[in-house]
Scaffold this active site. Structure first.
Site, PDB file in Angstrom:
ATOM      1  N   HIS A  35       1.025  -1.191  -0.208  1.00 10.44           N
ATOM      2  CA  HIS A  35      -0.149   0.031   0.107  1.00 10.44           C
ATOM      3  C   HIS A  35       0.827   1.344  -0.155  1.00 10.44           C
ATOM      4  O   HIS A  35       0.534   2.228   0.701  1.00 10.44           O
ATOM      5  CB  HIS A  35      -1.140   0.126   1.237  1.00 10.44           C
ATOM      6  CG  HIS A  35      -2.072  -1.075   1.103  1.00 10.44           C
ATOM      7  ND1 HIS A  35      -3.263  -0.924   0.170  1.00 10.44           N
ATOM      8  CD2 HIS A  35      -2.112  -2.297   1.525  1.00 10.44           C
ATOM      9  CE1 HIS A  35      -3.992  -1.849   0.242  1.00 10.44           C
ATOM     10  NE2 HIS A  35      -3.552  -2.898   0.944  1.00 10.44           N
ATOM     11  N   GLY A 125      -8.065 -14.615  -7.706  1.00 11.18           N
ATOM     12  CA  GLY A 125      -8.861 -13.639  -6.321  1.00 11.18           C
ATOM     13  C   GLY A 125      -7.808 -14.109  -5.108  1.00 11.18           C
ATOM     14  O   GLY A 125      -8.154 -13.858  -4.063  1.00 11.18           O
ATOM     15  N   ASP A 175       1.654  -3.820  -9.268  1.00 10.63           N
ATOM     16  CA  ASP A 175       1.228  -5.227 -10.096  1.00 10.63           C
ATOM     17  C   ASP A 175       1.691  -5.477 -11.489  1.00 10.63           C
ATOM     18  O   ASP A 175       2.374  -6.250 -12.171  1.00 10.63           O
ATOM     19  CB  ASP A 175      -0.308  -5.457  -9.827  1.00 10.63           C
ATOM     20  CG  ASP A 175      -0.740  -5.677  -8.484  1.00 10.63           C
ATOM     21  OD1 ASP A 175       0.286  -5.676  -7.717  1.00 10.63           O
ATOM     22  OD2 ASP A 175      -1.747  -5.429  -8.163  1.00 10.63           O
TER      23      ASP A 175
HETATM   24  C1  GLA Z   1      -3.135  -4.115  -4.947  1.00 11.83           C
HETATM   25  C2  GLA Z   1      -2.947  -3.016  -6.005  1.00 11.83           C
HETATM   26  C3  GLA Z   1      -1.509  -2.692  -6.038  1.00 11.83           C
HETATM   27  C4  GLA Z   1      -1.007  -2.327  -4.440  1.00 11.83           C
HETATM   28  C5  GLA Z   1      -1.281  -3.568  -3.571  1.00 11.83           C
HETATM   29  C6  GLA Z   1      -1.048  -3.112  -2.071  1.00 11.83           C
HETATM   30  O1  GLA Z   1      -2.272  -5.520  -5.493  1.00 11.83           O
HETATM   31  O2  GLA Z   1      -3.131  -3.568  -7.246  1.00 11.83           O
HETATM   32  O3  GLA Z   1      -1.572  -1.425  -6.749  1.00 11.83           O
HETATM   33  O4  GLA Z   1      -1.650  -1.020  -3.947  1.00 11.83           O
HETATM   34  O5  GLA Z   1      -2.735  -3.788  -3.592  1.00 11.83           O
HETATM   35  O6  GLA Z   1       0.385  -2.871  -1.916  1.00 11.83           O
END
Ligand code: GLA
Length: 389
Positions: A35, A125, A175
């Site tokens: 986050h 998921g 991601d």
């Molecule tokens: C998800 C979001 C990412 C990131 C994470 C938490 O995977 O897609 O962009 O914010 O949560 O680190």
């Protein structure tokens, strides 16, 4: 994949033609820096050898026909390049559709339709980014099929935009970046403020990354995710009244302590505190790893979980149980939740000869407490999304 030929046969059966164009896109696990991406901070993810495969053929008309072996019951989902709108009935196919639409919005000319058969061995998921894996896969397929010559970082950015605007999840860039830019045996230290990045070799002699899946159904994850994001934005806006910064990631712990009271709301202070401290922790953890101090890296992972549990409040009993059990198990260097949270997976660094005992112990104790079994994957780090043949 276990057997590409099986996928090729399925393709032929489904679309009544053969495909020789094979693509792969990994899933990802984040080792630390959670986050922090949408707060302009650092992340440290790596791409996995599990991921999504696709076979592709080009058509002469404008129709797009997609199917997934993971959602066989949905059969072939068909849409047209001239009518690219979000359609709830199209379910998972909105991910590839969103990427195509975003490419078009950026002026890339997708001249023809195509058939694609997808197959993923990332549990859906689970927080290992099965959706970002499909998005970046689609981006790479478009780039190759239509000779677009787009830089991978730009593909990554458009895939994030598709998720934000077409799907409506306000995710950061971690991601898609990890999936597009992954490298064998390396984690990526990415500064999400500048998109500067560097690779760190993950050569953990005698240790492995073990992912544990809570198997919790994650109903509210997206709305809670967006809520955390806006809590941080509110906190930033308050701080900006007294300090000239663009993102929480610019603050040191000391600077944050000096200005935090101007945020007012105690909940938002906690959220911002996590973002600031987690960002700094990530840099310290990467330094520890580079100095071959795996034990210290593990301590930072554990501290990251505590912060996500107490200050960011994105864990829950399932993730906390898996992590607490790992912490008290022999051979575990560090354990924390990974990804967005609210369910999903934990990441554990475990001594190789302790892995079997670790899995057995954690599985039993988790099942006794939670009422259903977790899953475990001993994973390896792979390269980013690419054409295989
Ligand atoms: C998800 C979001 C990412 C990131 C994470 C938490 O995977 O897609 O962009 O914010 O949560 O680190």
């Amino acid at each position: 994949m276990e057997n590409i030929n099986v996928l090729k046969n399925d393709f032929t059966e489904l679309f009544k033609k053969d495909s020789k164009n094979v693509y792969f896109s990994p899933g990802r696990v984040n080792l630390i820096g959670e986050h922090t991406d949408y707060n302009g901070g650092n992340v440290f993810p790596c791409a996995l050898t599990i991921g999504t495969y696709a076979l592709v053929t080009k058509r002469s008309d404008k129709k797009v026909l997609v199917s997934s072996l993971n959602f066989k019951e949905l059969g072939i989902i068909e849409f047209n390049l001239e009518n690219m709108v979000y359609d709830k009935a199209h379910d998972w196919a909105n991910y590839p559709k969103g990427v195509i639409k975003t490419f078009e919005n950026h002026g890339f000319n997708i001249t023809n339709g195509f058939e694609i058969l997808f197959y993923g061995n990332i549990p859906n998921g689970s927080g290992l980014s099965s959706s970002a894996s499909i998005e970046v896969l689609m981006g790479v397929i478009l780039n190759e099929t239509f000779n677009l010559n787009i830089d991978m970082v730009d593909i990554v950015k458009m895939c994030q935009e598709a998720e934000n605007k077409f799907i409506g999840v306000n995710c950061g860039i971690m991601d898609q970046f990890a999936i597009g830019m992954g490298k064998d045996n390396c984690a990526i230290l990415l500064d999400c403020n500048t998109l500067n990045y560097s690779y760190s070799n993950i050569d953990m002699e005698g240790y492995k990354i073990v992912i544990a899946n809570t198997n919790k159904k994650r109903g509210l994850a997206d709305s809670k995710y967006n809520e955390r994001r806006s809590e941080c934005e509110d906190a930033l806006a308050k701080i900006q009244k007294v300090k000239n910064i663009k993102a929480l990631g610019e603050l040191t712990e000391e600077e944050f302590e000096e200005v935090k009271d101007c945020i007012g709301d105690p909940i938002k202070i906690k959220r911002a505190k996590h973002a600031v401290y987690e960002n700094r922790r990530t840099l310290k953890a990467v330094k520890a790893l580079e100095e071959n101090d795996l034990a210290l890296f593990g301590k930072f992972m554990n501290a990251s979980h505590v912060s996500l549990r107490d200050d960011y409040e994105v864990t829950g009993i399932e993730l906390d149980t898996l992590v607490a059990l790992a912490w008290e198990t022999e051979g575990v260097i560090g354990a924390r939740m990974t990804g967005a949270g609210f369910g999903g997976c934990t990441v554990n660094i475990v001594k190789e000869d302790c892995i079997d005992a670790f899995i057995e112990k954690v599985k039993k104790a988790y099942t006794d407490k939670i009422g259903y079994e977790p899953d475990f994957y001993v994973v390896n780090i792979s390269g980013g999304a690419r054409k295989l043949s």
